[in-house]
Write a protein that holds these residues in place. Structure first.
Motif, PDB file in Angstrom:
ATOM      1  N   GLY A 218     -11.108   8.032  -2.497  1.00 42.25           N
ATOM      2  CA  GLY A 218     -11.857   8.458  -1.323  1.00 42.25           C
ATOM      3  C   GLY A 218     -11.238   7.944  -0.034  1.00 42.25           C
ATOM      4  O   GLY A 218     -11.181   8.655   0.974  1.00 42.25           O
ATOM      5  N   ALA A 219     -10.742   6.680  -0.043  1.00 38.19           N
ATOM      6  CA  ALA A 219     -10.134   6.093   1.157  1.00 38.19           C
ATOM      7  C   ALA A 219      -8.849   6.817   1.520  1.00 38.19           C
ATOM      8  O   ALA A 219      -8.608   7.118   2.707  1.00 38.19           O
ATOM      9  N   LEU A 220      -8.058   7.146   0.523  1.00 36.72           N
ATOM     10  CA  LEU A 220      -6.816   7.863   0.795  1.00 36.72           C
ATOM     11  C   LEU A 220      -7.092   9.281   1.276  1.00 36.72           C
ATOM     12  O   LEU A 220      -6.419   9.804   2.178  1.00 36.72           O
ATOM     13  N   GLY A 221      -8.111   9.932   0.697  1.00 34.90           N
ATOM     14  CA  GLY A 221      -8.463  11.281   1.126  1.00 34.90           C
ATOM     15  C   GLY A 221      -8.978  11.306   2.548  1.00 34.90           C
ATOM     16  O   GLY A 221      -8.629  12.201   3.332  1.00 34.90           O
ATOM     17  N   ALA A 222      -9.794  10.288   2.911  1.00 33.10           N
ATOM     18  CA  ALA A 222     -10.325  10.232   4.277  1.00 33.10           C
ATOM     19  C   ALA A 222      -9.206  10.036   5.286  1.00 33.10           C
ATOM     20  O   ALA A 222      -9.229  10.629   6.381  1.00 33.10           O
ATOM     21  N   ALA A 223      -8.209   9.247   4.939  1.00 32.64           N
ATOM     22  CA  ALA A 223      -7.087   9.024   5.843  1.00 32.64           C
ATOM     23  C   ALA A 223      -6.252  10.287   6.009  1.00 32.64           C
ATOM     24  O   ALA A 223      -5.788  10.601   7.105  1.00 32.64           O
ATOM     25  N   GLN A 224      -6.099  11.040   4.929  1.00 25.96           N
ATOM     26  CA  GLN A 224      -5.336  12.278   5.013  1.00 25.96           C
ATOM     27  C   GLN A 224      -6.056  13.309   5.875  1.00 25.96           C
ATOM     28  O   GLN A 224      -5.432  14.064   6.632  1.00 25.96           O
ATOM     29  N   ALA A 225      -7.386  13.293   5.806  1.00 27.43           N
ATOM     30  CA  ALA A 225      -8.161  14.269   6.580  1.00 27.43           C
ATOM     31  C   ALA A 225      -8.247  13.895   8.055  1.00 27.43           C
ATOM     32  O   ALA A 225      -8.492  14.765   8.901  1.00 27.43           O
ATOM     33  N   ALA A 226      -8.069  12.612   8.379  1.00 26.30           N
ATOM     34  CA  ALA A 226      -8.193  12.170   9.782  1.00 26.30           C
ATOM     35  C   ALA A 226      -7.005  11.273  10.122  1.00 26.30           C
ATOM     36  O   ALA A 226      -7.140  10.042  10.177  1.00 26.30           O
ATOM     37  N   PRO A 227      -5.842  11.864  10.366  1.00 14.48           N
ATOM     38  CA  PRO A 227      -4.619  11.070  10.567  1.00 14.48           C
ATOM     39  C   PRO A 227      -4.655  10.160  11.788  1.00 14.48           C
ATOM     40  O   PRO A 227      -3.884   9.201  11.850  1.00 14.48           O
ATOM     41  N   ASP A 228      -5.537  10.449  12.746  1.00 16.07           N
ATOM     42  CA  ASP A 228      -5.598   9.615  13.946  1.00 16.07           C
ATOM     43  C   ASP A 228      -6.815   8.690  13.975  1.00 16.07           C
ATOM     44  O   ASP A 228      -7.070   8.031  14.983  1.00 16.07           O
ATOM     45  N   ASP A 229      -7.544   8.649  12.876  1.00 20.14           N
ATOM     46  CA  ASP A 229      -8.681   7.734  12.768  1.00 20.14           C
ATOM     47  C   ASP A 229      -8.129   6.358  12.380  1.00 20.14           C
ATOM     48  O   ASP A 229      -7.699   6.141  11.247  1.00 20.14           O
ATOM     49  N   VAL A 230      -8.137   5.422  13.328  1.00 23.44           N
ATOM     50  CA  VAL A 230      -7.504   4.118  13.113  1.00 23.44           C
ATOM     51  C   VAL A 230      -8.135   3.381  11.931  1.00 23.44           C
ATOM     52  O   VAL A 230      -7.432   2.871  11.059  1.00 23.44           O
ATOM     53  N   ALA A 231      -9.447   3.312  11.867  1.00 21.37           N
ATOM     54  CA  ALA A 231     -10.117   2.588  10.794  1.00 21.37           C
ATOM     55  C   ALA A 231      -9.761   3.174   9.432  1.00 21.37           C
ATOM     56  O   ALA A 231      -9.514   2.441   8.463  1.00 21.37           O
ATOM     57  N   ALA A 232      -9.734   4.506   9.347  1.00 15.23           N
ATOM     58  CA  ALA A 232      -9.404   5.157   8.075  1.00 15.23           C
ATOM     59  C   ALA A 232      -7.973   4.864   7.658  1.00 15.23           C
ATOM     60  O   ALA A 232      -7.686   4.626   6.469  1.00 15.23           O
ATOM     61  N   GLN A 233      -7.056   4.843   8.627  1.00 17.60           N
ATOM     62  CA  GLN A 233      -5.655   4.582   8.306  1.00 17.60           C
ATOM     63  C   GLN A 233      -5.432   3.126   7.878  1.00 17.60           C
ATOM     64  O   GLN A 233      -4.656   2.854   6.971  1.00 17.60           O
ATOM     65  N   THR A 267      -4.317  -3.204  17.665  1.00 20.54           N
ATOM     66  CA  THR A 267      -5.085  -3.398  16.429  1.00 20.54           C
ATOM     67  C   THR A 267      -4.252  -3.035  15.216  1.00 20.54           C
ATOM     68  O   THR A 267      -4.231  -3.763  14.214  1.00 20.54           O
ATOM     69  N   VAL A 268      -3.568  -1.916  15.306  1.00 21.83           N
ATOM     70  CA  VAL A 268      -2.731  -1.467  14.192  1.00 21.83           C
ATOM     71  C   VAL A 268      -1.568  -2.432  13.971  1.00 21.83           C
ATOM     72  O   VAL A 268      -1.229  -2.779  12.837  1.00 21.83           O
ATOM     73  N   ARG A 269      -0.960  -2.867  15.061  1.00 20.32           N
ATOM     74  CA  ARG A 269       0.173  -3.801  14.941  1.00 20.32           C
ATOM     75  C   ARG A 269      -0.252  -5.091  14.230  1.00 20.32           C
ATOM     76  O   ARG A 269       0.435  -5.568  13.317  1.00 20.32           O
ATOM     77  N   LYS A 270      -1.373  -5.663  14.648  1.00 20.00           N
ATOM     78  CA  LYS A 270      -1.848  -6.903  14.031  1.00 20.00           C
ATOM     79  C   LYS A 270      -2.159  -6.699  12.549  1.00 20.00           C
ATOM     80  O   LYS A 270      -1.883  -7.566  11.715  1.00 20.00           O
ATOM     81  N   HIS A 271      -2.720  -5.547  12.228  1.00 23.78           N
ATOM     82  CA  HIS A 271      -3.054  -5.270  10.828  1.00 23.78           C
ATOM     83  C   HIS A 271      -1.775  -5.164  10.004  1.00 23.78           C
ATOM     84  O   HIS A 271      -1.716  -5.693   8.880  1.00 23.78           O
ATOM     85  N   LEU A 272      -0.778  -4.506  10.552  1.00 27.60           N
ATOM     86  CA  LEU A 272       0.487  -4.365   9.842  1.00 27.60           C
ATOM     87  C   LEU A 272       1.126  -5.731   9.613  1.00 27.60           C
ATOM     88  O   LEU A 272       1.620  -6.021   8.509  1.00 27.60           O
ATOM     89  N   VAL A 273       1.100  -6.586  10.617  1.00 28.57           N
ATOM     90  CA  VAL A 273       1.669  -7.931  10.469  1.00 28.57           C
ATOM     91  C   VAL A 273       0.916  -8.716   9.395  1.00 28.57           C
ATOM     92  O   VAL A 273       1.514  -9.476   8.625  1.00 28.57           O
ATOM     93  N   SER A 274      -0.397  -8.530   9.304  1.00 24.41           N
ATOM     94  CA  SER A 274      -1.163  -9.223   8.266  1.00 24.41           C
ATOM     95  C   SER A 274      -0.748  -8.744   6.880  1.00 24.41           C
ATOM     96  O   SER A 274      -0.727  -9.526   5.921  1.00 24.41           O
ATOM     97  N   LEU A 275      -0.395  -7.483   6.769  1.00 23.86           N
ATOM     98  CA  LEU A 275       0.074  -6.969   5.477  1.00 23.86           C
ATOM     99  C   LEU A 275       1.468  -7.506   5.161  1.00 23.86           C
ATOM    100  O   LEU A 275       1.797  -7.735   3.987  1.00 23.86           O
ATOM    101  N   PHE A 276       2.291  -7.706   6.191  1.00 22.77           N
ATOM    102  CA  PHE A 276       3.586  -8.356   5.969  1.00 22.77           C
ATOM    103  C   PHE A 276       3.375  -9.751   5.383  1.00 22.77           C
ATOM    104  O   PHE A 276       4.115 -10.187   4.503  1.00 22.77           O
TER     105      PHE A 276
END
Length: 298
Positions: A218-233, A267-276
Motif C-alpha cells: 500500500g505504501a509503495l502504491g500510494a507513492a506511485q500514485a502521488a509522486p510529489d507527495d513528500v510524506a508518501a515518498q 525535509t527530504v534531504r535530512k530523511h535521505l541522510v538518516s537512511l544513509f
C-alpha cells in the motif's frame, strides 16, 4: 595522535629528552635495587618502575612493545579509582602493551623530567620516545580508544573486542524492544560521541518505528500514485530500505529533491541522510547516492 578527550599533551609543554634521562640512569640501573623496591617480573604486563629501572623497563622495553606509563601517588584518588582500570586493560592485552607504574613521590626525577603538574598523568612510549599523553581520568571507552591509537602508531594490529554495550543494544532491537535499544544506543553515543555503529543502530530504530505496521504494498502504491507527495515518498523510501531495496530508496529521494524546494527539500534531504546512516558510510551504495545528492543540491 591525540587522545579522545583532547586533553593536554606533553608536547605542548616542551619535548621530553628520554635519551638524557637514560644516560643519567645507566649506572643506577646497573646497581641492585633497594630491598623495598618492587621486583620487575620478566614479561609481566604490569610493572612497578623506579628511577633505577626506568631505562631497562621503559626505554629499552619500548623498543619491542609499547609501554604506557602511569604516574601516580600511592593512595591518592587517581591511584585508587583510575589506575585499576589501566591495570585491567593491560592484563587483558595479553602482552600487546605494558603498563609501567611510577610513584612520583619516590621517583621525583622522573616526575620532573616529564614536567608533571598533576595526576593522573599517562604517557605512551614507543621506540624509546614519548608519542602521546593525557592528564585526566578518562572513561573506559575513551581510554580503550587512546590505547588502540597508541598500538596502531606502534604498528601493532589491533583486534577489536565485542563491545558488551553494543551487544545489549543489538539484542534489544532484535527482540523488538525499540525503547530499550534506543536508550542503549544513546548511552553509547553519550560515552563515545560519533560511534558509527551506534549511530547506525539508532537510525535503524527510527526506521523500524516509522515502518511499524505499515502495509508495504500500500505504501509503495500510494507513492506511485502521488509522486510529489513528500510524506508518501519518504514512507516508500523507508519501506524500500527495510526490504533491501536501498538503491531504489536513495534514487527516489534524490529525484524528489530535484523536484522540491524550501522546507520540503530540506525535509527530504535530512530523511535521505538518516537512511544513509542506517547503512553506514562504508556502503558503496551510500557513496554513490551521496554523489547524486550533491549533484541534485548544487
Amino acid at each position: 595522535m591525540t587522545d579522545p578527550r583532547q586533553s593536554q599533551s606533553i608536547f605542548t609543554r616542551g619535548a621530553v629528552d628520554l635519551g638524557a634521562l637514560a644516560a643519567r640512569n645507566t649506572a643506577a640501573a646497573q646497581r641492585p635495587a633497594p630491598s623495598d623496591t618492587p621486583a620487575t617480573p620478566a614479561g609481566a604486563n604490569v610493572i612497578e618502575v623506579t628511577e633505577a629501572t626506568f631505562q631497562a623497563d621503559v626505554i629499552e622495553r619500548s623498543l619491542t612493545v609499547p609501554v604506557v606509563i602511569d604516574f601516580y601517588v600511592a593512595g591518592s584518588a587517581p591511584d585508587l579509582q583510575f589506575s585499576p582500570l589501566l591495570v585491567k586493560l593491560a592484563t587483558e592485552s595479553a602482552g600487546a602493551w605494558v603498563l609501567a607504574r611510577v610513584d612520583v613521590e619516590t621517583s621525583p626525577r622522573l616526575a620532573q623530567m616529564f614536567r608533571i603538574q598533576n595526576i593522573p598523568f599517562i604517557v605512551a612510549i614507543v621506540g624509546g620516545q614519548p608519542v602521546d599523553a593525557f592528564n585526566q581520568a578518562l572513561p573506559e571507552p575513551h581510554l580503550r580508544q587512546w590505547i588502540d591509537a597508541v598500538l596502531k602508531a606502534a604498528g601493532v594490529e589491533v583486534e577489536q573486542p565485542e563491545d558488551p554495550r553494543m551487544l545489549a543494544a543489538d539484542d534489544a532491537m532484535a527482540e523488538g524492544d525499540l525503547e530499550a535499544a534506543e536508550a542503549a544506543y544513546r548511552k553509547i553515543l553519550d560515552e563515545t560521541p560519533g560511534d558509527i555503529v551506534a549511530e547506525s543502530g539508532l537510525a535503524q530504530v527510527g526506521l523500524l518505528r516509522r515502518t511499524d505496521g505499515v502495509d508495504i504494498a500500500g505504501a509503495l502504491g500510494a507513492a506511485q500514485a502521488a509522486p510529489d507527495d513528500v510524506a508518501a515518498q519518504l514512507l516508500a523510501a523507508d519501506v524500500e530500505v527495510l526490504t533491501g531495496e536501498a538503491d531504489q530508496a536513495y534514487a527516489r529521494l534524490v529525484a524528489l529533491i530535484r523536484r522540491t524546494a524550501g522546507d520540503d527539500r530540506e525535509t527530504v534531504r535530512k530523511h535521505l541522510v538518516s537512511l544513509f546512516t542506517v547503512a553506514g558510510p562504508d556502503d558503496p551504495a551510500v557513496a554513490k547516492a551521496r554523489r547524486a545528492l550533491a549533484s541534485a543540491l548544487f
